[in-house]
Structures are given as C-alpha cells and as structure tokens.
Design a protein around this motif. Structure first.
Motif, PDB file in Angstrom:
ATOM      1  N   ALA A 165     100.961  53.069  70.878  1.00 33.05           N
ATOM      2  CA  ALA A 165     100.699  51.777  70.245  1.00 33.05           C
ATOM      3  C   ALA A 165      99.740  50.946  71.096  1.00 33.05           C
ATOM      4  O   ALA A 165      98.855  50.263  70.565  1.00 33.05           O
ATOM      5  CB  ALA A 165     102.009  51.021  70.037  1.00 33.05           C
ATOM      6  N   ALA A 166      99.898  51.015  72.413  1.00 27.45           N
ATOM      7  CA  ALA A 166      98.989  50.297  73.305  1.00 27.45           C
ATOM      8  C   ALA A 166      97.582  50.866  73.215  1.00 27.45           C
ATOM      9  O   ALA A 166      96.591  50.118  73.224  1.00 27.45           O
ATOM     10  CB  ALA A 166      99.498  50.362  74.745  1.00 27.45           C
ATOM     11  N   GLU A 167      97.473  52.185  73.112  1.00 30.07           N
ATOM     12  CA  GLU A 167      96.163  52.824  72.954  1.00 30.07           C
ATOM     13  C   GLU A 167      95.481  52.345  71.680  1.00 30.07           C
ATOM     14  O   GLU A 167      94.279  52.062  71.666  1.00 30.07           O
ATOM     15  CB  GLU A 167      96.326  54.346  72.929  1.00 30.07           C
ATOM     16  CG  GLU A 167      96.684  54.951  74.272  1.00 30.07           C
ATOM     17  CD  GLU A 167      96.937  56.443  74.180  1.00 30.07           C
ATOM     18  OE1 GLU A 167      96.662  57.159  75.154  1.00 30.07           O
ATOM     19  OE2 GLU A 167      97.421  56.904  73.120  1.00 30.07           O
ATOM     20  N   GLU A 168      96.254  52.256  70.615  1.00 30.36           N
ATOM     21  CA  GLU A 168      95.690  51.790  69.344  1.00 30.36           C
ATOM     22  C   GLU A 168      95.235  50.342  69.441  1.00 30.36           C
ATOM     23  O   GLU A 168      94.155  49.980  68.956  1.00 30.36           O
ATOM     24  CB  GLU A 168      96.726  51.938  68.227  1.00 30.36           C
ATOM     25  CG  GLU A 168      96.199  51.547  66.855  1.00 30.36           C
ATOM     26  CD  GLU A 168      97.215  51.799  65.751  1.00 30.36           C
ATOM     27  OE1 GLU A 168      97.132  51.107  64.716  1.00 30.36           O
ATOM     28  OE2 GLU A 168      98.092  52.674  65.925  1.00 30.36           O
ATOM     29  N   ALA A 169      96.048  49.510  70.074  1.00 31.03           N
ATOM     30  CA  ALA A 169      95.702  48.096  70.193  1.00 31.03           C
ATOM     31  C   ALA A 169      94.482  47.880  71.084  1.00 31.03           C
ATOM     32  O   ALA A 169      93.632  47.023  70.803  1.00 31.03           O
ATOM     33  CB  ALA A 169      96.896  47.310  70.739  1.00 31.03           C
ATOM     34  N   LEU A 170      94.371  48.679  72.149  1.00 31.97           N
ATOM     35  CA  LEU A 170      93.274  48.511  73.105  1.00 31.97           C
ATOM     36  C   LEU A 170      92.034  49.327  72.743  1.00 31.97           C
ATOM     37  O   LEU A 170      90.947  49.068  73.262  1.00 31.97           O
ATOM     38  CB  LEU A 170      93.744  48.922  74.505  1.00 31.97           C
ATOM     39  CG  LEU A 170      94.721  47.993  75.211  1.00 31.97           C
ATOM     40  CD1 LEU A 170      95.274  48.656  76.464  1.00 31.97           C
ATOM     41  CD2 LEU A 170      94.048  46.675  75.572  1.00 31.97           C
ATOM     42  N   GLY A 171      92.227  50.342  71.893  1.00 28.99           N
ATOM     43  CA  GLY A 171      91.101  51.211  71.564  1.00 28.99           C
ATOM     44  C   GLY A 171      90.691  52.114  72.705  1.00 28.99           C
ATOM     45  O   GLY A 171      89.507  52.431  72.875  1.00 28.99           O
ATOM     46  N   ILE A 172      91.675  52.555  73.514  1.00 28.53           N
ATOM     47  CA  ILE A 172      91.395  53.440  74.650  1.00 28.53           C
ATOM     48  C   ILE A 172      92.399  54.590  74.642  1.00 28.53           C
ATOM     49  O   ILE A 172      93.367  54.580  73.880  1.00 28.53           O
ATOM     50  CB  ILE A 172      91.487  52.693  75.995  1.00 28.53           C
ATOM     51  CG1 ILE A 172      92.901  52.131  76.189  1.00 28.53           C
ATOM     52  CG2 ILE A 172      90.448  51.588  76.089  1.00 28.53           C
ATOM     53  CD1 ILE A 172      93.147  51.530  77.551  1.00 28.53           C
ATOM     54  N   GLU A 173      92.177  55.577  75.495  1.00 29.64           N
ATOM     55  CA  GLU A 173      93.110  56.687  75.652  1.00 29.64           C
ATOM     56  C   GLU A 173      93.730  56.618  77.039  1.00 29.64           C
ATOM     57  O   GLU A 173      93.019  56.602  78.046  1.00 29.64           O
ATOM     58  CB  GLU A 173      92.395  58.028  75.475  1.00 29.64           C
ATOM     59  CG  GLU A 173      93.346  59.212  75.487  1.00 29.64           C
ATOM     60  CD  GLU A 173      92.644  60.531  75.215  1.00 29.64           C
ATOM     61  OE1 GLU A 173      93.130  61.302  74.378  1.00 29.64           O
ATOM     62  OE2 GLU A 173      91.601  60.784  75.858  1.00 29.64           O
ATOM     63  N   LEU A 174      95.055  56.571  77.074  1.00 34.77           N
ATOM     64  CA  LEU A 174      95.763  56.480  78.347  1.00 34.77           C
ATOM     65  C   LEU A 174      96.436  57.797  78.721  1.00 34.77           C
ATOM     66  O   LEU A 174      96.526  58.141  79.886  1.00 34.77           O
ATOM     67  CB  LEU A 174      96.812  55.361  78.293  1.00 34.77           C
ATOM     68  CG  LEU A 174      96.264  53.934  78.124  1.00 34.77           C
ATOM     69  CD1 LEU A 174      97.401  52.962  77.871  1.00 34.77           C
ATOM     70  CD2 LEU A 174      95.485  53.524  79.366  1.00 34.77           C
ATOM     71  N   VAL A 175      96.943  58.507  77.720  1.00 30.02           N
ATOM     72  CA  VAL A 175      97.582  59.800  77.966  1.00 30.02           C
ATOM     73  C   VAL A 175      96.784  60.848  77.198  1.00 30.02           C
ATOM     74  O   VAL A 175      97.001  61.072  76.007  1.00 30.02           O
ATOM     75  CB  VAL A 175      99.057  59.796  77.520  1.00 30.02           C
ATOM     76  CG1 VAL A 175      99.700  61.150  77.804  1.00 30.02           C
ATOM     77  CG2 VAL A 175      99.833  58.695  78.236  1.00 30.02           C
ATOM     78  N   ALA A 176      95.833  61.472  77.881  1.00 34.37           N
ATOM     79  CA  ALA A 176      94.930  62.433  77.241  1.00 34.37           C
ATOM     80  C   ALA A 176      95.672  63.722  76.912  1.00 34.37           C
ATOM     81  O   ALA A 176      96.354  64.307  77.761  1.00 34.37           O
ATOM     82  CB  ALA A 176      93.752  62.727  78.164  1.00 34.37           C
ATOM     83  N   LYS A 177      95.535  64.175  75.672  1.00 39.47           N
ATOM     84  CA  LYS A 177      96.240  65.369  75.226  1.00 39.47           C
ATOM     85  C   LYS A 177      95.804  66.617  75.984  1.00 39.47           C
ATOM     86  O   LYS A 177      96.612  67.516  76.232  1.00 39.47           O
ATOM     87  CB  LYS A 177      96.036  65.557  73.727  1.00 39.47           C
ATOM     88  CG  LYS A 177      96.700  64.473  72.887  1.00 39.47           C
ATOM     89  CD  LYS A 177      96.500  64.719  71.405  1.00 39.47           C
ATOM     90  CE  LYS A 177      97.184  63.633  70.592  1.00 39.47           C
ATOM     91  NZ  LYS A 177      97.020  63.844  69.123  1.00 39.47           N
ATOM     92  N   ASP A 178      94.517  66.675  76.362  1.00 43.82           N
ATOM     93  CA  ASP A 178      94.053  67.861  77.086  1.00 43.82           C
ATOM     94  C   ASP A 178      94.596  67.911  78.508  1.00 43.82           C
ATOM     95  O   ASP A 178      94.744  68.988  79.086  1.00 43.82           O
ATOM     96  CB  ASP A 178      92.525  67.924  77.091  1.00 43.82           C
ATOM     97  CG  ASP A 178      91.882  66.710  77.746  1.00 43.82           C
ATOM     98  OD1 ASP A 178      92.518  65.627  77.752  1.00 43.82           O
ATOM     99  OD2 ASP A 178      90.751  66.829  78.250  1.00 43.82           O
ATOM    100  N   LYS A 179      94.910  66.744  79.071  1.00 43.18           N
ATOM    101  CA  LYS A 179      95.496  66.696  80.417  1.00 43.18           C
ATOM    102  C   LYS A 179      96.991  66.985  80.389  1.00 43.18           C
ATOM    103  O   LYS A 179      97.543  67.530  81.341  1.00 43.18           O
ATOM    104  CB  LYS A 179      95.285  65.307  81.040  1.00 43.18           C
ATOM    105  CG  LYS A 179      93.886  65.013  81.521  1.00 43.18           C
ATOM    106  CD  LYS A 179      93.876  63.658  82.214  1.00 43.18           C
ATOM    107  CE  LYS A 179      92.491  63.289  82.694  1.00 43.18           C
ATOM    108  NZ  LYS A 179      92.488  61.935  83.329  1.00 43.18           N
ATOM    109  N   PHE A 180      97.637  66.569  79.307  1.00 38.07           N
ATOM    110  CA  PHE A 180      99.098  66.647  79.240  1.00 38.07           C
ATOM    111  C   PHE A 180      99.556  67.351  77.955  1.00 38.07           C
ATOM    112  O   PHE A 180     100.212  66.744  77.102  1.00 38.07           O
ATOM    113  CB  PHE A 180      99.706  65.239  79.314  1.00 38.07           C
ATOM    114  CG  PHE A 180      99.310  64.469  80.539  1.00 38.07           C
ATOM    115  CD1 PHE A 180      99.818  64.811  81.775  1.00 38.07           C
ATOM    116  CD2 PHE A 180      98.417  63.411  80.450  1.00 38.07           C
ATOM    117  CE1 PHE A 180      99.454  64.111  82.912  1.00 38.07           C
ATOM    118  CE2 PHE A 180      98.048  62.700  81.573  1.00 38.07           C
ATOM    119  CZ  PHE A 180      98.558  63.055  82.822  1.00 38.07           C
TER     120      PHE A 180
END
Length: 218
Positions: A165-180
């Motif tokens: 939800a924070a990623e959507e609100a900020l328009g950024i990626e915090l937990v990258a799927k390729d990393k995790f």
C-alpha cells in the motif's frame, strides 16, 4: 458460559491485524472496538494505563496488551489450530524470529517508507528482509510455520500488505520481487488464506492512510 472477547484497535494497525488473524485462526468470535488515538477512550486508558496503546485484548474482563503477548495467550487458552509449536526448541526459534521482525525488519521497512524510498534506507531494509528471504529458502515450505500459518507468518504480515500500500501511495518499489522471490511467494500464499484476508484492512483504506500521512490526500 460464553466467553466475552473484545479487541480495541484501529483498522490500519499491523499489530491489531496480527491479533485479528490469530482470532480468525482459532475461530473465535469477538467484538472489535475502533479507537481514536487522538481521543483515546476511557476503556483503552483503563485497560492499558501504562502504554496507552492498541491493541488491547479483553477476555472476560481481563485485559492484555502487546500483540505478541496477546497471541500467545490466545494460543494457550483456545487450543484448536495451533499458532505456536509444542516443542520447546522450536518455540524458542519462533520467538526469536518474531523478535527479529519486530526489532530489525519492521523498523527498517518503516524507515524506508517514511524516507519516501531513499536509497540508503531501502538498502538497510533490503539487508533486514534478506534474513527472512534466507529463512524461507532454508525451510523450503509454504509458510514460516511449515504448511500452516504460525506466529512468524502473523508477525511478518507487515511485508505482505502495508508495504504494498505504501508503494502504491508513493509510486515506488520497496520490496523488489526479483530480490525477494521467496518473500513474494510467501506473501501470495498468505493473502490467499481467508483467515488472513479477513484480518487485514482494505487496500484502499491503507493507501488512503499513507496518502494522508504523506500529505497527498485530496
């Protein structure tokens, strides 16, 4: 005699959601009392006079505070589906990982969110989340608790829903799927569990919360 079970909290709190999920796993009926943390109710102040925080769990008039304490209490009182393992060593390991999540992972992720994805803060969050990623790789199971949701899964829920939800609100990626990839797979498994879904706030309410937090509310 029917148990009287109440939970005082706010919808967007991940700590309150933990308790809701534990109650759902056990199939316990309860009354949820929505609090206003800017104007705390007399009951909240009466039941948690020391910390004055949510969640507060009240069972037959007896109050208990702090999410992990509440969950262990629920697991001891209502048998049914186990949340904690019975083996003493396994139980100690579960408590260790719950502490790592609360003391290391969540603060780092929250810092990354509040910094609006600042590079160094995201790197620090990545470092902490890597411990969870590695643990899932070692276990090779659907959940931290094996084939069924347990305490560590409940505690790690912040990375399931609140970060997204924070990623959507900020328009950024915090937990990258390729990393995790393991955390991503685990998150999907959790979200597909009805007891988890029923314990979470709506995505819309969380995005709106973050928009207000970041001064982006319309």
């Amino acid at each position: 005699m029917t148990d009287e079970v109440k939970l005082y909290g706010i919808e967007v709190s991940p700590l309150v959601a933990r308790v809701k999920i534990a109650l759902n796993l056990k199939g316990i009926n309860y009354d949820f009392i929505q609090e206003d943390l800017d104007n705390k109710s007399p009951d909240l102040l009466k039941y948690n006079p020391v910390l004055k925080k949510v969640p507060v769990f009240v069972h037959n008039g007896n109050p208990i505070s702090e999410s992990l304490v509440i969950i262990e209490y629920i697991d001891e009182i209502w048998k049914g589906v186990p949340i904690m393992p019975k083996d003493a060593y396994e139980k100690a390991q579960v408590r260790f990982w719950a502490k790592v999540i609360d003391d290391k992972c969540h603060p780092a992720v929250l810092k990354a969110i509040l910094s609006h994805g600042e590079e160094q803060a995201v790197a620090e969050a990545d470092e902490q989340l890597q411990f969870l990623e590695n643990e899932l790789k070692v276990k090779g199971s659907k959940f931290f608790g094996g084939d069924k949701i347990g305490l560590v899964d409940i505690c790690a829920g912040y990375t399931i829903f609140w970060v997204g939800a924070a990623e959507e609100a900020l328009g950024i990626e915090l937990v990258a799927k390729d990393k995790f990839p393991k955390i991503t797979e685990w998150s999907d498994n959790c979200i597909n569990c009805q007891v988890v879904k029923d314990g979470l706030p709506t995505r819309e309410s969380l995005v709106a919360f973050y928009n207000r937090l970041f001064g982006k509310a319309e």
